[in-house]
Design a protein around this motif. Structure first.
Motif, PDB file in Angstrom:
ATOM      1  N   PRO A   4       0.818  -1.216   0.000  1.00  0.00           N
ATOM      2  CA  PRO A   4       0.000   0.000   0.000  1.00  0.00           C
ATOM      3  C   PRO A   4       0.852   1.268   0.000  1.00  0.00           C
ATOM      4  CG  PRO A   4      -0.033  -1.042   2.166  1.00  0.00           C
ATOM      5  CD  PRO A   4       0.700  -1.969   1.274  1.00  0.00           C
ATOM      6  N   TYR A   5       2.122   1.134   0.441  1.00  0.00           N
ATOM      7  CA  TYR A   5       3.011   2.309   0.499  1.00  0.00           C
ATOM      8  C   TYR A   5       4.363   1.961  -0.093  1.00  0.00           C
ATOM      9  CZ  TYR A   5      -0.182   4.666   3.701  1.00  0.00           C
ATOM     10  OH  TYR A   5      -1.279   5.268   4.251  1.00  0.00           O
ATOM     11  N   ILE A   6       4.987   2.960  -0.724  1.00  0.00           N
ATOM     12  CA  ILE A   6       6.422   2.782  -0.991  1.00  0.00           C
ATOM     13  C   ILE A   6       7.146   3.487   0.157  1.00  0.00           C
ATOM     14  CG2 ILE A   6       6.362   2.482  -3.490  1.00  0.00           C
ATOM     15  CD1 ILE A   6       6.971   5.402  -3.845  1.00  0.00           C
ATOM     16  N   VAL A   7       8.248   2.871   0.568  1.00  0.00           N
ATOM     17  CA  VAL A   7       8.892   3.353   1.796  1.00  0.00           C
ATOM     18  C   VAL A   7      10.386   3.590   1.540  1.00  0.00           C
ATOM     19  CG1 VAL A   7       9.333   2.817   4.230  1.00  0.00           C
ATOM     20  CG2 VAL A   7       7.268   1.942   3.128  1.00  0.00           C
ATOM     21  N   SER A   8      10.882   4.741   2.045  1.00  0.00           N
ATOM     22  CA  SER A   8      12.332   4.955   1.983  1.00  0.00           C
ATOM     23  C   SER A   8      12.861   5.086   3.415  1.00  0.00           C
ATOM     24  CB  SER A   8      12.667   6.200   1.166  1.00  0.00           C
ATOM     25  OG  SER A   8      12.229   7.360   1.824  1.00  0.00           O
ATOM     26  N   ALA A   9      14.113   4.610   3.628  1.00  0.00           N
ATOM     27  CA  ALA A   9      14.700   4.660   4.977  1.00  0.00           C
ATOM     28  C   ALA A   9      15.923   5.571   4.956  1.00  0.00           C
ATOM     29  CB  ALA A   9      15.084   3.251   5.399  1.00  0.00           C
ATOM     30  N   HIS A  10      16.037   6.419   5.967  1.00  0.00           N
ATOM     31  CA  HIS A  10      17.148   7.388   6.034  1.00  0.00           C
ATOM     32  C   HIS A  10      17.788   7.277   7.424  1.00  0.00           C
ATOM     33  CE1 HIS A  10      15.345   9.267   2.456  1.00  0.00           C
ATOM     34  NE2 HIS A  10      14.214   8.850   3.037  1.00  0.00           N
ATOM     35  N   PRO A  11      18.919   6.602   7.547  1.00  0.00           N
ATOM     36  CA  PRO A  11      19.516   6.389   8.879  1.00  0.00           C
ATOM     37  C   PRO A  11      20.116   7.689   9.467  1.00  0.00           C
ATOM     38  CG  PRO A  11      20.930   5.532   7.143  1.00  0.00           C
ATOM     39  CD  PRO A  11      19.715   6.021   6.473  1.00  0.00           C
ATOM     40  N   TYR A  12      20.007   7.823  10.765  1.00  0.00           N
ATOM     41  CA  TYR A  12      20.673   8.960  11.448  1.00  0.00           C
ATOM     42  C   TYR A  12      21.375   8.430  12.693  1.00  0.00           C
ATOM     43  CZ  TYR A  12      16.895   8.977  14.919  1.00  0.00           C
ATOM     44  OH  TYR A  12      16.047   8.616  15.901  1.00  0.00           O
ATOM     45  N   LYS A  13      22.424   9.088  13.068  1.00  0.00           N
ATOM     46  CA  LYS A  13      23.120   8.680  14.305  1.00  0.00           C
ATOM     47  C   LYS A  13      23.835   9.902  14.874  1.00  0.00           C
ATOM     48  CE  LYS A  13      26.143   5.207  16.190  1.00  0.00           C
ATOM     49  NZ  LYS A  13      26.974   4.045  16.007  1.00  0.00           N
ATOM     50  N   LEU A  14      23.392  10.281  16.090  1.00  0.00           N
ATOM     51  CA  LEU A  14      24.058  11.418  16.735  1.00  0.00           C
ATOM     52  C   LEU A  14      25.106  10.907  17.736  1.00  0.00           C
ATOM     53  CD1 LEU A  14      20.988  12.616  16.030  1.00  0.00           C
ATOM     54  CD2 LEU A  14      22.008  14.542  17.213  1.00  0.00           C
ATOM     55  N   ASP A  15      24.688   9.903  18.518  1.00  0.00           N
ATOM     56  CA  ASP A  15      25.618   9.231  19.459  1.00  0.00           C
ATOM     57  C   ASP A  15      25.087   7.817  19.690  1.00  0.00           C
ATOM     58  OD1 ASP A  15      23.455   9.526  21.245  1.00  0.00           O
ATOM     59  OD2 ASP A  15      24.156  11.559  21.717  1.00  0.00           O
ATOM     60  N   GLU A  16      25.635   7.134  20.648  1.00  0.00           N
ATOM     61  CA  GLU A  16      25.242   5.740  20.871  1.00  0.00           C
ATOM     62  C   GLU A  16      23.754   5.580  21.140  1.00  0.00           C
ATOM     63  OE1 GLU A  16      26.668   2.754  20.481  1.00  0.00           O
ATOM     64  OE2 GLU A  16      28.180   3.996  19.486  1.00  0.00           O
ATOM     65  N   ASN A  17      23.194   6.554  21.838  1.00  0.00           N
ATOM     66  CA  ASN A  17      21.790   6.429  22.236  1.00  0.00           C
ATOM     67  C   ASN A  17      20.822   7.036  21.232  1.00  0.00           C
ATOM     68  OD1 ASN A  17      22.354   5.066  24.609  1.00  0.00           O
ATOM     69  ND2 ASN A  17      22.880   6.988  25.635  1.00  0.00           N
ATOM     70  N   ARG A  18      21.341   8.018  20.568  1.00  0.00           N
ATOM     71  CA  ARG A  18      20.394   8.681  19.652  1.00  0.00           C
ATOM     72  C   ARG A  18      20.692   8.290  18.191  1.00  0.00           C
ATOM     73  NH1 ARG A  18      20.744  14.779  21.278  1.00  0.00           N
ATOM     74  NH2 ARG A  18      22.938  14.214  21.317  1.00  0.00           N
ATOM     75  N   SER A  19      20.086   7.197  17.796  1.00  0.00           N
ATOM     76  CA  SER A  19      20.220   6.753  16.395  1.00  0.00           C
ATOM     77  C   SER A  19      18.912   6.070  15.954  1.00  0.00           C
ATOM     78  CB  SER A  19      21.396   5.779  16.267  1.00  0.00           C
ATOM     79  OG  SER A  19      21.106   4.601  16.963  1.00  0.00           O
ATOM     80  N   GLY A  20      18.815   5.818  14.711  1.00  0.00           N
ATOM     81  CA  GLY A  20      17.594   5.170  14.192  1.00  0.00           C
ATOM     82  C   GLY A  20      17.353   5.581  12.732  1.00  0.00           C
ATOM     83  N   TYR A  21      16.063   5.558  12.362  1.00  0.00           N
ATOM     84  CA  TYR A  21      15.727   5.869  10.959  1.00  0.00           C
ATOM     85  C   TYR A  21      14.619   6.910  10.887  1.00  0.00           C
ATOM     86  CZ  TYR A  21      18.136   1.554   9.662  1.00  0.00           C
ATOM     87  OH  TYR A  21      19.045   0.574   9.491  1.00  0.00           O
ATOM     88  N   VAL A  22      14.754   7.712   9.835  1.00  0.00           N
ATOM     89  CA  VAL A  22      13.575   8.496   9.426  1.00  0.00           C
ATOM     90  C   VAL A  22      12.962   7.658   8.309  1.00  0.00           C
ATOM     91  CG1 VAL A  22      12.769  10.606   8.330  1.00  0.00           C
ATOM     92  CG2 VAL A  22      14.628  10.707   9.989  1.00  0.00           C
ATOM     93  N   LEU A  23      11.756   7.156   8.508  1.00  0.00           N
ATOM     94  CA  LEU A  23      11.111   6.329   7.468  1.00  0.00           C
ATOM     95  C   LEU A  23      10.040   7.154   6.768  1.00  0.00           C
ATOM     96  CD1 LEU A  23      10.672   3.073   9.600  1.00  0.00           C
ATOM     97  CD2 LEU A  23      12.322   3.437   7.771  1.00  0.00           C
ATOM     98  N   MET A  24      10.206   7.260   5.462  1.00  0.00           N
ATOM     99  CA  MET A  24       9.248   8.066   4.693  1.00  0.00           C
ATOM    100  C   MET A  24       8.256   7.128   3.985  1.00  0.00           C
ATOM    101  SD  MET A  24       9.961  11.249   5.002  1.00  0.00           S
ATOM    102  CE  MET A  24       9.018  11.922   3.664  1.00  0.00           C
ATOM    103  N   PHE A  25       6.977   7.474   4.021  1.00  0.00           N
ATOM    104  CA  PHE A  25       5.931   6.650   3.396  1.00  0.00           C
ATOM    105  C   PHE A  25       5.208   7.449   2.308  1.00  0.00           C
ATOM    106  CE2 PHE A  25       5.728   3.016   6.263  1.00  0.00           C
ATOM    107  CZ  PHE A  25       6.511   3.480   7.306  1.00  0.00           C
ATOM    108  N   GLN A  26       4.990   6.800   1.228  1.00  0.00           N
ATOM    109  CA  GLN A  26       4.198   7.444   0.147  1.00  0.00           C
ATOM    110  C   GLN A  26       3.159   6.428  -0.328  1.00  0.00           C
ATOM    111  OE1 GLN A  26       4.081  10.492  -1.694  1.00  0.00           O
ATOM    112  NE2 GLN A  26       2.385   9.405  -2.651  1.00  0.00           N
ATOM    113  N   SER A  27       1.913   6.808  -0.241  1.00  0.00           N
ATOM    114  CA  SER A  27       0.859   5.864  -0.625  1.00  0.00           C
ATOM    115  C   SER A  27       0.995   5.463  -2.113  1.00  0.00           C
ATOM    116  CB  SER A  27      -0.503   6.507  -0.377  1.00  0.00           C
ATOM    117  OG  SER A  27      -1.485   5.766  -1.023  1.00  0.00           O
ATOM    118  N   SER A  28       0.750   4.179  -2.396  1.00  0.00           N
ATOM    119  CA  SER A  28       0.844   3.695  -3.796  1.00  0.00           C
ATOM    120  C   SER A  28      -0.385   4.092  -4.610  1.00  0.00           C
ATOM    121  CB  SER A  28       0.928   2.163  -3.840  1.00  0.00           C
ATOM    122  OG  SER A  28       1.884   1.698  -2.970  1.00  0.00           O
ATOM    123  N   GLU A  29      -1.384   4.568  -3.884  1.00  0.00           N
ATOM    124  CA  GLU A  29      -2.659   4.828  -4.558  1.00  0.00           C
ATOM    125  C   GLU A  29      -2.575   5.802  -5.741  1.00  0.00           C
ATOM    126  OE1 GLU A  29      -5.973   5.096  -1.657  1.00  0.00           O
ATOM    127  OE2 GLU A  29      -6.777   6.364  -3.271  1.00  0.00           O
TER     128      GLU A  29
END
Ligand SMILES: Nc1ncnc2c1ncn2[C@@H]1O[C@H](COP(=O)(O)OP(=O)(O)OP(=O)(O)O)[C@@H](O)[C@H]1O
Ligand SMILES: [Mg+2]
Length: 453
Positions: free
Chosen positions: A123-148
């Motif tokens: 239902p969505y196309i998804v892109s992942a954008h990793p970020y990391k500031l330090d050991e504790n503050r990291s993860g992904y910004v996940l972008m969603f775009q509906s396929s509709e």
């Protein structure tokens, strides 16, 4: 509809359909791909913008700001933390999709990329954008775009392409049908005309075509019709003449035979009639032989074997054969051959030609006149001319003298023994050599026949 036009329309339509389908599919796929690519790059761009902002100003406020920016429309965002937990999302529904993205925790993604590109099934196309500031503050910004929207576009495209393809096919089919009918109608008329010809009906009416191949074909068929009609007429006339030619001497023969059988005749009288019978029989034999010759020439079953021989010797030999007949009529034969040269022809056939011309000159001249036989060379050609001072040929009939069984004066020829085949044979023989024959004649003054081979 006739067969050829059906075939033509079918060939054209099928080949065009194949071409059209291939081209349309190519265009269709291209449009979709570029549209999807556009979506991917838009998603990647806004995702990487958000990630950069987050990296530079990591705070709750920034996260809220990013989520707010993506809250509207068909797109959405989820920001995840170190262990893949959702920190914030623009739409709670999107969080249900997180299990399908669990693979992100196990594999480390270094660069921004589209992780679910499949717009057709997901239902969505998804892109992942990793970020990391330090050991504790990291993860992904996940972008969603509906396929509709993409699916909607594809549906629209399919509809328009189908409509365009269908319309073009129908229009083309109509054009091809009209065109092929237009092309085949003259062909069908020509076919009907040739069928009529084969049934012996020669009054074919074909419209004058243009300058194209069909026009030429139509002209050729009309010519064929007139030629056939003429040939049929000629054949009938010829058959009528030939039966007349054969029946006349036969009547004479039978008449003289009856007379010759009378018992009261003296030996001398009987011999006289038998001589007449012999003469008439010979005439008939000649006539049949000439007819056979002509038939062979018509069928092209006779051959011309060319060879080189002396011109001077040739006319001397011919003259020797005819001199006695000229003497009987007290006529002179004047031979002219200014210089000797080599003639390239079939000697027997050439002799036949000259003997026929000399025979005519002798037959159609009064006694005490002269006939000139000249042989000369002009470039590579040999020219033979026979000139007499005889009765000549009336201008109105000069074109007919080469026709089979044609005689200017039937009654006179009868006494002279001509059957009207000599010149027809001469003409065939000259043409078989690739040569020409022409005549100049004036009634009462004489004739000049010139053969060039
Ligand atoms: N030299 C000539 N002078 C006058 N008339 C001629 C001459 N040659 C031909 N003709 C005319 O042309 C006709 C056709 O000639 P052609 O030689 O074909 O036939 P023919 O002499 O009548 O018979 P055949 O040659 O078969 O014995 C003749 O019947 C005659 O009327
Ligand atoms: Mg003759």
């Amino acid at each position: 509809m006739n067969k050829i036009s059906k075939k033509l329309a079918a060939y054209f339509t099928v080949s065009f359909l194949v071409l059209e389908t291939v081209l349309m599919m190519y265009l269709h796929q291209n449009i979709i791909h570029s549209r999807v690519d556009e979506e991917y790059s838009r998603l990647l761009m806004s995702g990487s913008n958000h990630r950069n902002v987050l990296k530079d100003h990591y705070s709750d406020e920034t996260i809220t700001h990013i989520v707010l920016m993506e809250a509207e429309g068909n797109s959405g965002v989820i920001i995840t933390g170190k262990n893949g937990e959702v920190i914030r999302s623009s739409d709670e529904e999107l969080e249900n999709l997180m299990p399908s993205l669990s693979f992100l925790q196990n594999s480390t993604i270094q660069n921004d990329r589209v992780v679910i590109p499949d717009w057709e099934d997901a239902p969505y196309i998804v892109s992942a954008h990793p970020y990391k500031l330090d050991e504790n503050r990291s993860g992904y910004v996940l972008m969603f775009q509906s396929s509709e929207p993409i699916e909607r576009l594809v549906k629209k495209l399919n509809f328009h392409f189908g409509l365009a393809g269908g319309t073009i096919t129908i229009i083309l089919f109509v054009i091809y049908t009209i065109l092929s009918k237009f092309l085949t109608r003259p062909l069908i008329r020509m076919k009907e005309a040739t069928e009529k010809l084969s049934e012996g009906k020669f009054n074919v009416s074909l419209p004058a075509g243009g300058n194209d191949e069909l026009g030429e074909l139509s002209v050729a068929i009309r010519k064929l019709a007139t030629d056939l009609e003429r040939m049929k007429k000629e054949r009938n006339e010829f058959l009528a003449s030939i039966s007349h030619e054969l029946s006349t001497p036969l009547t004479y023969l039978i008449g003289y035979l009856k007379v010759a059988m009378r018992p009261e005749l003296t030996e001398e009288e009987r011999n006289h009639y038998l001589m007449i019978i012999a003469d008439e029989s010979n005439r008939m034999k000649d006539l049949v032989k000439n007819l056979m010759d002509l038939a062979k020439m018509d069928e092209m079953t006779f051959t011309v074997s060319k060879m080189n021989f002396s011109a001077q010797q040739f006319i001397k030999d011919v003259a020797r054969l005819v001199i006695p007949s000229f003497d009987v009529k007290n006529m002179k034969l004047h031979l002219i051959c200014k210089e000797d040269f080599q003639v390239d022809a079939d000697p027997l056939r050439l002799e036949q030609i000259v003997l026929n011309l000399l025979d005519n000159a002798l037959k159609y001249s009064e006694g005490n006149t002269t006939v000139r036989l000249e042989i000369s060379k002009e470039k590579k050609r040999t020219i033979i001319s026979v000139e007499d001072e005889g009765i000549g040929i009336p201008a109105a009939q000069i074109d007919m003298i080469y026709e089979k069984l044609f005689r200017v004066e039937k009654s006179r020829s009868r006494t002279l023994g001509g059957s009207g085949l000599g010149l027809a044979i001469v003409k065939e023989l000259v043409e078989a050599h690739g040569g020409t024959i022409e005549v100049k004649s004036e009634s009462g003054k004489g004739s000049l026949f010139t053969v060039r081979i």
